[in-house]
Scaffold this motif. Structure first.
Motif, PDB file in Angstrom:
ATOM      1  N   GLU A   1       8.082   5.706  -8.973  1.00  0.00           N
ATOM      2  CA  GLU A   1       7.057   5.051  -8.153  1.00  0.00           C
ATOM      3  C   GLU A   1       7.530   3.679  -7.704  1.00  0.00           C
ATOM      4  O   GLU A   1       7.359   3.296  -6.536  1.00  0.00           O
ATOM      5  N   ILE A   2       8.157   2.931  -8.598  1.00  0.00           N
ATOM      6  CA  ILE A   2       8.694   1.612  -8.248  1.00  0.00           C
ATOM      7  C   ILE A   2       9.809   1.756  -7.216  1.00  0.00           C
ATOM      8  O   ILE A   2       9.885   0.998  -6.243  1.00  0.00           O
ATOM      9  N   ALA A   3      10.685   2.754  -7.421  1.00  0.00           N
ATOM     10  CA  ALA A   3      11.771   2.992  -6.471  1.00  0.00           C
ATOM     11  C   ALA A   3      11.227   3.301  -5.080  1.00  0.00           C
ATOM     12  O   ALA A   3      11.718   2.788  -4.074  1.00  0.00           O
ATOM     13  N   ALA A   4      10.197   4.144  -5.016  1.00  0.00           N
ATOM     14  CA  ALA A   4       9.601   4.500  -3.727  1.00  0.00           C
ATOM     15  C   ALA A   4       8.917   3.297  -3.086  1.00  0.00           C
ATOM     16  O   ALA A   4       8.974   3.107  -1.866  1.00  0.00           O
ATOM     17  N   ALA A   5       8.281   2.470  -3.896  1.00  0.00           N
ATOM     18  CA  ALA A   5       7.545   1.323  -3.364  1.00  0.00           C
ATOM     19  C   ALA A   5       8.471   0.268  -2.786  1.00  0.00           C
ATOM     20  O   ALA A   5       8.131  -0.405  -1.808  1.00  0.00           O
ATOM     21  N   GLY A   6       9.656   0.105  -3.369  1.00  0.00           N
ATOM     22  CA  GLY A   6      10.569  -0.929  -2.903  1.00  0.00           C
ATOM     23  C   GLY A   6      11.787  -0.418  -2.181  1.00  0.00           C
ATOM     24  O   GLY A   6      12.635  -1.206  -1.746  1.00  0.00           O
TER      25      GLY A   6
ATOM     26  N   ILE B   1       5.954  10.996  -2.614  1.00  0.00           N
ATOM     27  CA  ILE B   1       5.250   9.729  -2.867  1.00  0.00           C
ATOM     28  C   ILE B   1       5.763   8.597  -1.975  1.00  0.00           C
ATOM     29  O   ILE B   1       5.208   7.502  -1.992  1.00  0.00           O
ATOM     30  N   ILE B   2       6.827   8.849  -1.202  1.00  0.00           N
ATOM     31  CA  ILE B   2       7.286   7.853  -0.242  1.00  0.00           C
ATOM     32  C   ILE B   2       6.297   7.823   0.925  1.00  0.00           C
ATOM     33  O   ILE B   2       5.760   8.859   1.304  1.00  0.00           O
ATOM     34  N   PRO B   3       6.034   6.657   1.525  1.00  0.00           N
ATOM     35  CA  PRO B   3       5.093   6.604   2.658  1.00  0.00           C
ATOM     36  C   PRO B   3       5.464   7.595   3.751  1.00  0.00           C
ATOM     37  O   PRO B   3       6.650   7.848   3.989  1.00  0.00           O
ATOM     38  N   PRO B   4       4.477   8.195   4.425  1.00  0.00           N
ATOM     39  CA  PRO B   4       4.763   9.179   5.482  1.00  0.00           C
ATOM     40  C   PRO B   4       5.606   8.574   6.596  1.00  0.00           C
ATOM     41  O   PRO B   4       5.588   7.361   6.826  1.00  0.00           O
ATOM     42  N   LEU B   5       6.345   9.418   7.288  1.00  0.00           N
ATOM     43  CA  LEU B   5       7.138   8.979   8.429  1.00  0.00           C
ATOM     44  C   LEU B   5       6.243   8.443   9.535  1.00  0.00           C
ATOM     45  O   LEU B   5       5.180   9.001   9.807  1.00  0.00           O
TER      46      LEU B   5
ATOM     47  N   ARG C   1       1.156   8.029  -4.033  1.00  0.00           N
ATOM     48  CA  ARG C   1       1.563   7.592  -2.682  1.00  0.00           C
ATOM     49  C   ARG C   1       0.649   6.506  -2.150  1.00  0.00           C
ATOM     50  O   ARG C   1       1.104   5.580  -1.462  1.00  0.00           O
ATOM     51  N   GLU C   2      -0.635   6.572  -2.454  1.00  0.00           N
ATOM     52  CA  GLU C   2      -1.573   5.549  -1.974  1.00  0.00           C
ATOM     53  C   GLU C   2      -1.188   4.172  -2.499  1.00  0.00           C
ATOM     54  O   GLU C   2      -1.257   3.173  -1.776  1.00  0.00           O
ATOM     55  N   ARG C   3      -0.770   4.110  -3.773  1.00  0.00           N
ATOM     56  CA  ARG C   3      -0.333   2.823  -4.333  1.00  0.00           C
ATOM     57  C   ARG C   3       0.969   2.362  -3.676  1.00  0.00           C
ATOM     58  O   ARG C   3       1.157   1.170  -3.396  1.00  0.00           O
ATOM     59  N   VAL C   4       1.867   3.305  -3.442  1.00  0.00           N
ATOM     60  CA  VAL C   4       3.149   2.974  -2.816  1.00  0.00           C
ATOM     61  C   VAL C   4       2.939   2.440  -1.402  1.00  0.00           C
ATOM     62  O   VAL C   4       3.565   1.463  -0.980  1.00  0.00           O
TER      63      VAL C   4
ATOM     64  N   LEU D   1       3.178  -3.728  -6.412  1.00  0.00           N
ATOM     65  CA  LEU D   1       2.353  -2.577  -6.801  1.00  0.00           C
ATOM     66  C   LEU D   1       1.046  -3.024  -7.444  1.00  0.00           C
ATOM     67  O   LEU D   1       0.029  -2.337  -7.336  1.00  0.00           O
ATOM     68  N   GLU D   2       1.069  -4.181  -8.101  1.00  0.00           N
ATOM     69  CA  GLU D   2      -0.146  -4.705  -8.730  1.00  0.00           C
ATOM     70  C   GLU D   2      -0.893  -5.659  -7.803  1.00  0.00           C
ATOM     71  O   GLU D   2      -1.931  -6.200  -8.185  1.00  0.00           O
TER      72      GLU D   2
END
Length: 512
Positions: A208-213, A237-241, A413-416, A485-486
């Motif tokens: 999740e951290i990897a996907a977010a950053g 979980i990566i943001p949509p294209l 994904r919503e958090r990401v 993320l927080e």
């Protein structure tokens, strides 16, 4: 009679309009000039058969065909259709006032049927940019080209349909594609989900951290601990294209001929997982006629390298520059081509050749020093480009037998997406920076400031755990993502502490 028909040539992910001049005059012979390759030269036999099968004839005169610009190499069989139309118009077997309005591409079968071609999306974009009214091409490619606005796209099944259409003897409706509807139908359509994964909460947190950053990540664990299963679920979980990203991704896959027939836009993040026997050319792209490699096909998505130490050293080393520059340049004597390569690298590996180093239950049987030699197959400069290193421990039976569903990919994904939105606002003035993983030293100093207590924890960790100097910037970037993320503006001590835990391979005692 001299006529002009328009086609297109694709170089990299950009297209160049080709003017096909056909002159049918008194005499005999067939001349094809303009730097054609073997596939283009062989078009005469395919065209002759297709014309005769459909009731037309090959003119018994001298036929001179020039493909301009003459200094650009023309490759492939996609010029069959425009050459055939040019011959028919030049010999006055068809009369049309619309030849200059359309760009025409397609491969001919011996019976006159049209076969799909590569690179249709870049061709359509260039045709629209140059003001062509429409694009005529095989029906299998019509949906792919139809996503381009301001261009009429006509998908044809055979040569006779094209001739009748140009001569106004047959009406054909242009292909249509509702991009918004296509996105809404498929952007969240995945066959896998994080809810399928039992246990492994710490690894899912790291992903999740990897996907977010946008961080690269490597997972180290025993066989069967779930590394591949987790990696396959990262795109969910990566943001949509975005539409711009989808178009760029589709262009690359179109050039490589990887877009499925009768499909249009790639709306989901690519996930590429080449085998460890892959060559360096297949990974980065190239060849006699340069094509995009796996790292470009993973653009805007995930490149998964399973069993990382088993890849040839030369293959891994050629990734260092694309990971840094996020593009790959393929140079030849006469030209150079650039392919984008902005991907997330996800790697996995066993901790040792037998796979059971640091296993909670099974004993490692590797001889002394083998673990370090196994790890040394991966160079320091490559590891330097991987922000997160996480150990994956086998899941115990009680968690495997638990029938309760874990957190879904949509929830994660919503958090990401929220964290990526913060980064977008942060880097709005930086043209080439879109996420925390892309930050250089200047931006790290600006956006990754930590308190005195955080500095003390980081200093203590580097001294006690033997962390390398290269881990310093990685820890700061990862801690910035954890704070995002927080929803925290400042990096807290707990964020630093968590980020330190994601540097497993940098610990001096890891291979002991």
């Amino acid at each position: 009679m001299l006529v002009k028909v328009f086609g297109s040539a694709v170089y990299g992910i950009k297209a160049t309009t080709i003017t096909i001049e056909v002159n049918v005059v008194a005499g005999v012979n067939f001349y094809l000039v303009g730097l054609p390759d073997s596939a283009v030269k062989e078009s005469q036999q395919r065209i002759t058969s297709a014309l005769m099968t459909n009731g037309y004839k090959m003119p018994g005169h001298k036929i001179i065909i020039n493909m301009a610009p003459a200094d650009i190499r023309k490759e492939g069989s996609a010029y069959d259709l425009p050459i055939a139309i040019g011959i028919l118009a030049g010999s006055q077997q068809i009369v049309s006032d619309h030849l200059e309005d359309y760009l025409i591409m397609g491969e001919l079968s011996l019976d006159g049927g049209l076969q799909p071609v590569k690179g249709v999306l870049p061709i359509a974009l260039q045709a629209a940019a140059e003001g062509f009214k429409g694009l005529i091409l095989p029906v299998q490619n019509a949906q792919e080209a139809a996503i381009v606005k301001g261009l009429e796209v006509y998908g044809m099944s055979n040569l006779k349909d094209v001739v009748d259409f140009l001569a106004d003897k047959k009406h054909i409706e242009p292909a249509t594609c509702n991009v918004d509807e296509l996105f809404s139908d498929t952007v969240n359509s995945y066959s896998v989900d994080f809810a399928d994964v039992k246990g492994q909460e710490n690894v899912k947190r790291a992903l999740e951290i990897a996907a977010a950053g946008g961080h690269n990540i490597i997972m180290i664990g025993a066989p069967g601990s779930g590394k591949t299963m987790l990696a396959k679920r990262l795109p969910t979980i990566i943001p949509p294209l975005t539409l711009e990203e989808a178009l760029e991704t589709t262009k690359i896959h179109s050039v490589a001929g990887k877009v499925e027939k009768n499909s249009s836009l790639i709306t989901r993040r690519p996930f590429r997982a080449p085998h460890h026997t892959v060559s360096d050319v297949a990974l980065v792209g190239g060849g006699t006629y340069p094509q995009p490699g796996e790292i470009s096909l993973a653009h805007n998505g995930v490149l998964f390298l399973d069993e990382l130490p088993e890849f040839k050293r030369t293959v891994l080393e050629v990734m260092r520059q694309p990971l840094e520059d996020r593009q790959i340049t393929i140079s030849r004597a006469r030209f150079s081509i650039e392919y984008p390569a902005n991907f997330m690298l996800v790697a996995s590996m066993n901790p040792c050749p037998c796979g059971f180093h640091n296993h909670p239950e099974k004993e490692c049987v590797c001889p002394p020093g083998m673990v370090q030699r196994y790890l040394s197959r991966i160079s320091g400069p490559l590891l330097d480009r991987i922000d997160i290193q996480i150990e994956v421990v086998p899941v115990p039976f009680d968690k495997l037998a638990d029938h309760r569903l874990a957190e879904s990919s949509q929830t994660v994904r919503e958090r990401v997406v929220k964290a990526r939105l913060l980064q977008h606002q942060r880097f709005v003035d930086e043209s080439d920076i879109h996420c925390n993983a892309m930050m250089g030293s200047r931006l790290i100093r600006r956006y990754c400031k930590i308190s005195d207590s955080g500095t003390a924890i980081l200093k203590n960790a580097m001294e006690k755990l033997g962390l390398s100097a290269r881990a310093y910037d990685r820890i700061l970037k990862v801690s910035r993502t954890i704070a995002d993320l927080e929803g925290e503006r400042e990096i807290q001590t707990r964020h630093i502490a968590e980020a330190i835990n994601y540097r497993s391979l940098d610990r001096s005692d890891w291979a002991d």
